[in-house]
Design an enzyme around this catalytic site. Structure first.
Site, PDB file in Angstrom:
ATOM      1  N   ASP B   7     -51.620 -17.442  18.041  1.00 28.13           N
ATOM      2  CA  ASP B   7     -51.631 -17.986  19.387  1.00 28.13           C
ATOM      3  C   ASP B   7     -52.294 -19.354  19.297  1.00 28.13           C
ATOM      4  OD1 ASP B   7     -51.986 -18.699  22.013  1.00 28.13           O
ATOM      5  OD2 ASP B   7     -53.434 -17.118  22.466  1.00 28.13           O
ATOM      6  N   LYS B  69     -52.964 -30.076  22.946  1.00 25.26           N
ATOM      7  CA  LYS B  69     -51.688 -29.357  23.012  1.00 25.26           C
ATOM      8  C   LYS B  69     -50.758 -29.979  24.068  1.00 25.26           C
ATOM      9  CE  LYS B  69     -49.951 -24.644  23.841  1.00 25.26           C
ATOM     10  NZ  LYS B  69     -50.380 -23.266  24.066  1.00 25.26           N
ATOM     11  N   GLU B 146     -45.446 -17.055  25.169  1.00 22.88           N
ATOM     12  CA  GLU B 146     -46.760 -16.416  25.312  1.00 22.88           C
ATOM     13  C   GLU B 146     -46.757 -15.194  26.242  1.00 22.88           C
ATOM     14  OE1 GLU B 146     -49.308 -19.735  26.146  1.00 22.88           O
ATOM     15  OE2 GLU B 146     -49.140 -20.448  24.095  1.00 22.88           O
ATOM     16  N   ASP B 168     -49.831 -15.627  33.003  1.00 26.55           N
ATOM     17  CA  ASP B 168     -50.579 -16.107  31.850  1.00 26.55           C
ATOM     18  C   ASP B 168     -51.140 -17.484  32.166  1.00 26.55           C
ATOM     19  OD1 ASP B 168     -51.490 -17.114  29.504  1.00 26.55           O
ATOM     20  OD2 ASP B 168     -49.640 -16.860  28.373  1.00 26.55           O
TER      21      ASP B 168
END
Lengths: 429, 563
Positions: B7, B69, B146, B168
């Protein structure tokens, strides 16, 4: 294609049976291994489920036909569209208390705006007529009062010239205790929209009350939009408000939305952020104009002169120092300069600038036939073509005069010299 | 050979592996399951990753970077010290560190991985993630969404059937997926998301709030002060439900002040973000054609779903308490590890199949004759929430007489105008010249299980098929650039693993030293000096003891809770 055959079962109205059959088949048709068969299987599965649902509806209709409507009005039976009519709304809420703008259909939000339906209101009794209606009444009144209080404050803030564009003076919107509740938020959003849009339209037309007022800052509009999601449902707003009002707000938000999502937001640390390949989108124009022959000749002279200043002067100085005659030195220097120019032209025209300094100054670019940058190989071929036409001297000059800017060596090398500046101006105008 | 599941998060990363006993999360060199996604270079030019780097973010922010990211799939580069890095390279550094941890833990080389990406990541961001894996020496067999990974972990854990809504919210992104479980099948019905909504945005909003109320801009703060403010706000955000009123000492420019963080203040600042989070949820429900009543369980994933405000919002929307009995921070890594096992066909997973969807519409630009100044129209080719893998063909015709080529631009988004959608790249296809509308090309979009797009274009009259790479894709690295990155990263080394513990302690100590004054500062200086001396002695038992002691001291002095 018969879905039942693909699924390998007899036609059935039982979704459970269909799912079981699909699951069994799917384990032999894994999507990563047999993508095409999987697509087929999945399509059959969806089709079978659809058929089964139709069947259930039909039977249900037969049994209950005429007695009681199964589904709420406006909702197709058994379609599970996730769209429940907004049963629990504030029917008494006066959405537009003080103006005569088009009525935005009291509390009747567009159905898709509220897929979360009644459950979003835990304080609303699930079944109408349950015991605690009194309590619900109180709750509702609290919201209506709050709604009026907030809108009054919106009005007073819009009156204050200094405070209008100060985001801090609008924080009371987010502080409103029910702001996260679907229905309250929706209604309040419409109320604020009407006021903000009226204000903006008035400022834009500079006719009415707010002539000396500042327009509403885009950042503030974004803030409103983040609270009330106006830009999510332009169709509803256009339907229920005057076009003038909608046009005062939505296009500005829309324009911003395209640029939303700044990747730098939240980034921490680092000495510097660099963006090199800024826009991958190249400039494209509807029409391109060739550069003029004379201007190009001038550009070449300028370039040769530049190279001469940089290279030729040094060359001749060095040669003279080493005993060469002045005439020899200057002719050698000229040769070196011309050679230097050819080299420069090759590198500069195939580079990111797509032009020699002279051409760049004129706003010209060298492109391939697709109006894009040439590669270095193509650029080299262009220079070779140019050199090939040189021995023709005046003949080449004469011919080129009649070629409308698409010269011999351009044609030979399949390249263009485009007046980029003019093309851009024409496109803009 | 083991395949690991990773992850790669905005704030934290984790990895796991599927063994015969089930999923195991792999501890990093500090023995922790979460590795902060922070990368830095230290004074000697060596790489610092994870907790140590996070501590150094405060005092060495020009050589350290976090939350990169978000820059994946863009052409931005970040300067650390004197070197420029793109987000792909920085991610590769984090991945390399996780890979080494896994190798040390498993005692065997690891060369394959499944990496999770936000469901709403676009094609460029996915390619960048894959390339980051390759730079780290990992063959990326599969990218998994994810929320889907989290669903797998929950599905295997509970073995319940029904419709699940996965929310999420991590450090930087918010994803919503609706899945159905039945008979070992996990079928994703719809996904939606917001790539710019996560824990970092709440902190960002708090900082904006403080600065606005103080009438200051960011430029008034030194780099250290700004990072310090980030840390303080992160801490108070995490504590806001337990401590509705917190008093902070802030240092802003030349002034020092006391700041009271109250729950009300936080709620006011977070309301716009929370309202934004409702939009993808509504859209996913709409796309899945499911009313909220038919959702059997709402599952929370990602650290930011710990926020009480978010939970109560979800509670209000669905009229029930969401479940989160697996650790929201590591559940995605667990799911990715299971997917890795699925990939290597673990016997235990023989009877499980997963189907996923493409979360956004993909299409191309076509000529807009009605209003040319608005730009081209968007022609959808693959509709959003189509089950993948899928392959769709649409035909377009030439728009001008004697057109020599067709320029196929690839866009992603839902707007009818291409300008308002995300540009993914383009291809140039030569066509025979002819009258307008005479020549046509078939554009085939193929979307695979990893969410990666391939475009094939066939000129109908000649039958020639072009299978080219998409050009000008933001953030994409050419083979050459990859080779250069590889060489650049190969030159950068991590410090020896066994020293990491000491380095992390020293980094934390230094951070505390710089933020404290007077006696406390002197005391810290003494403790750090003492620790250095013990390290020089190279006596393992002594070092062990000194570590314990220093950690105790730091725990006592450190009021922050932000990693």
């Amino acid at each position: 294609m018969n879905p039942w055959q693909v699924l390998d079962i007899a036609p059935s109205g039982d979704p459970r049976a269909i799912k079981r059959a699909y699951a069994k088949k799917l384990k032999q048709t894994r999507p990563d291994e047999k993508p095409e068969e999987f697509q087929q299987l999945h399509a059959a599965y969806k089709q079978a489920l659809g058929l089964a649902a139709q069947k259930t509806d039909a039977t249900a209709g037969e049994i209950h036909g005429g007695t009681a409507p199964l589904a709420a009005p406006g909702q197709e039976a058994g379609s599970d569209t996730g769209v429940t009519s907004r049963g629990a709304s504030l029917p008494e809420t006066p959405i537009m208390p003080d103006t005569a703008v088009t009525e935005p259909g009291q509390g009747a939000a567009p159905a898709h705006q509220s897929p979360t339906g009644p459950t979003s209101e835990p304080d609303q009794p699930d079944a109408p007529g349950s015991a605690d209606t009194g309590d619900a009444e109180l709750q509702r009144n609290a919201r209506i009062d709050e709604y009026h209080r907030v809108l009054a404050r919106v009005d007073s803030t819009l009156e204050h010239r200094q405070r209008v564009n100060d985001q801090a003076s609008w924080q009371f919107l987010a502080e409103s205790p029910f702001i996260l509740e679907e229905e309250y938020n929706w209604n309040l959003g419409l109320g604020v929209f009407q006021r903000v849009a009226q204000y903006s339209a008035a400022v834009a037309s500079a006719a009415q009350r707010y002539t000396d007022r500042p327009g509403i800052d885009i950042r503030l509009l974004q803030y409103f939009d983040s609270l009330f999601a106006w830009s999510e449902d332009p169709a509803y707003l256009s339907e229920h408000f005057d076009a003038v009002l909608v046009d005062a707000v939505l296009p500005r938000l829309d324009e911003y939305a395209a640029r939303a999502g700044d990747p730098q937001r939240g980034l921490r640390g680092g000495r510097k952020l660099v963006l090199e390949r800024a826009t991958p989108e190249e400039e494209r124009f509807p029409e391109y104009y060739f550069g003029s022959f004379l201007a190009r000749a001038f550009a070449v002279l300028l370039d040769v002169f530049l190279v001469y200043v940089a290279l030729g002067v040094i060359t001749s100085a060095v040669l003279i120092k080493h005993g060469a005659s002045e005439g020899d030195a200057s002719s050698t220097a000229l040769m070196v300069s011309v050679g230097g120019y050819l080299l420069l032209a090759w590198l500069a025209e195939s580079s990111r600038w797509q032009a020699t300094p002279g051409k760049y100054l004129l706003g010209y670019r060298v492109t391939n036939r697709q109006f894009r940058r040439m590669g270095y190989a193509h650029g080299l071929w262009r220079i070779v073509s140019f050199t090939l036409t040189l021995p023709l001297y005046w003949l080449a000059w004469l011919v080129n005069c009649f070629l409308n800017g698409n010269l011999l060596h351009d044609r030979l090398s399949r390249s263009y010299v485009i007046n980029w500046r003019k093309s851009r101006e024409e496109a803009g105008g | 050979m083991a395949v690991i599941g990773i992850d790669l998060g905005t704030t934290n990363s984790a990895c796991g592996v599927l063994t015969d006993d089930g999923v195991t999360l792999i501890p990093n060199r500090l023995g922790e399951l979460l590795t902060p996604s922070v990368v830095g270079l230290d004074e000697s030019g060596e790489l610092v990753v994870g907790r140590t780097a996070r501590e150094r973010l405060i005092n060495h922010s020009d050589r350290t970077v976090a939350a990169f990211k978000r820059l994946m799939g863009t052409d931005h580069r970040i300067k650390l010290g004197r070197q420029l890095f793109n987000a792909t390279e920085l991610s590769a550094v984090v991945l390399r560190s996780l890979k080494e941890d896994a190798e040390a833990y498993l005692g065997e080389p690891v060369s394959e991985a499944v990496i999770s990406v936000p469901a709403y990541f676009n094609d460029n961001q996915r390619h960048a993630t894959k390339q980051a894996g390759e730079l780290a020496g990992l063959r990326v067999e599969r990218l998994i969404n994810e929320p889907t990974a989290a669903a797998i972990a929950y599905g295997l854990h509970d073995r319940r059937e029904g419709n699940f809504l996965i929310l999420d919210m991590g450090g930087g992104t918010f994803d919503v997926s609706i899945l159905e479980f039945f008979d070992g099948i996990m079928e994703v019905h719809a996904s939606a998301g917001d790539n710019f909504l996560g824990g970092e945005d709440f902190v960002e909003a708090m900082i904006e709030g403080v600065l606005t109320e103080q009438g200051m801009g960011r430029e008034a703060l030194s780099a250290r002060q700004l990072q310090n403010l980030y840390m303080q706000m992160e801490t108070s955000k995490r504590r806001i439900s337990q401590k509705p009123e917190q008093i902070l000492e802030l240092e802003l420019g030349k002034q020092k002040l006391e700041w009271v963080v109250t729950a009300d203040w936080f709620e006011k600042l977070s309301a716009p973000l929370l309202l934004r989070s409702k939009r993808p949820i509504e859209r996913a429900l709409r796309d899945a054609e499911l009313p909220p009543q038919k959702i059997d369980e709402v599952v929370l994933v990602g650290g930011s779903t710990r926020l009480a405000q978010f939970r109560s919002l979800v509670g209000r929307m669905f009229g029930r308490l969401p479940s989160c009995h697996l650790d929201p921070d590591t559940v995605v890594a667990m799911g990715a590890a299971i997917q890795a096992g699925l990939k290597s066909r673990s016997a235990a997973l023989e009877d499980i199949v997963l189907t996923d969807v493409c979360p956004y519409t993909l299409g191309t630009g076509v000529l807009n004759e009605d209003s040319p100044d608005q730009g081209d129209y968007f022609m959808p080719i693959i509709d959003r929430n189509t089950v993948v893998p899928t392959s769709v063909v649409r035909r377009v015709w030439t728009a001008h007489d004697n057109q020599a080529q067709v320029n196929v631009r690839v866009y992603q988004g839902e707007n009818r105008l291409v300008n308002k959608n995300v540009y993914l790249g383009e291809m140039q296809i030569p066509v025979p010249k002819g009258a307008k509308g005479e020549e046509s090309v078939d554009i085939r979009y193929s979307y695979d299980m990893n969410g990666l797009l391939e475009v094939d274009i066939t000129v109908t009259s000649t039958g020639r098929t072009h299978h080219k790479l998409i050009e000008f894709a933001p953030g994409a690295l050419s083979d050459e650039e990859i080779q250069r990155s590889r060489e650049k990263l190969a030159k950068l080394k991590f410090h020896p693993r066994e020293e990491e513990e000491n380095r992390a302690l020293i980094a934390r100590g230094e951070r505390l030293y710089e933020s404290s004054l007077g006696d406390k500062r002197e005391y810290l200086a003494r403790m750090l000096g003492e620790f250095d001396r013990v390290l020089d002695s190279q006596n393992p038992a002594e070092i062990r003891k000194a570590q314990l002691h220093l950690r105790e001291v730091l725990d006592r002095l450190d009021g922050e809770d932000w990693i």
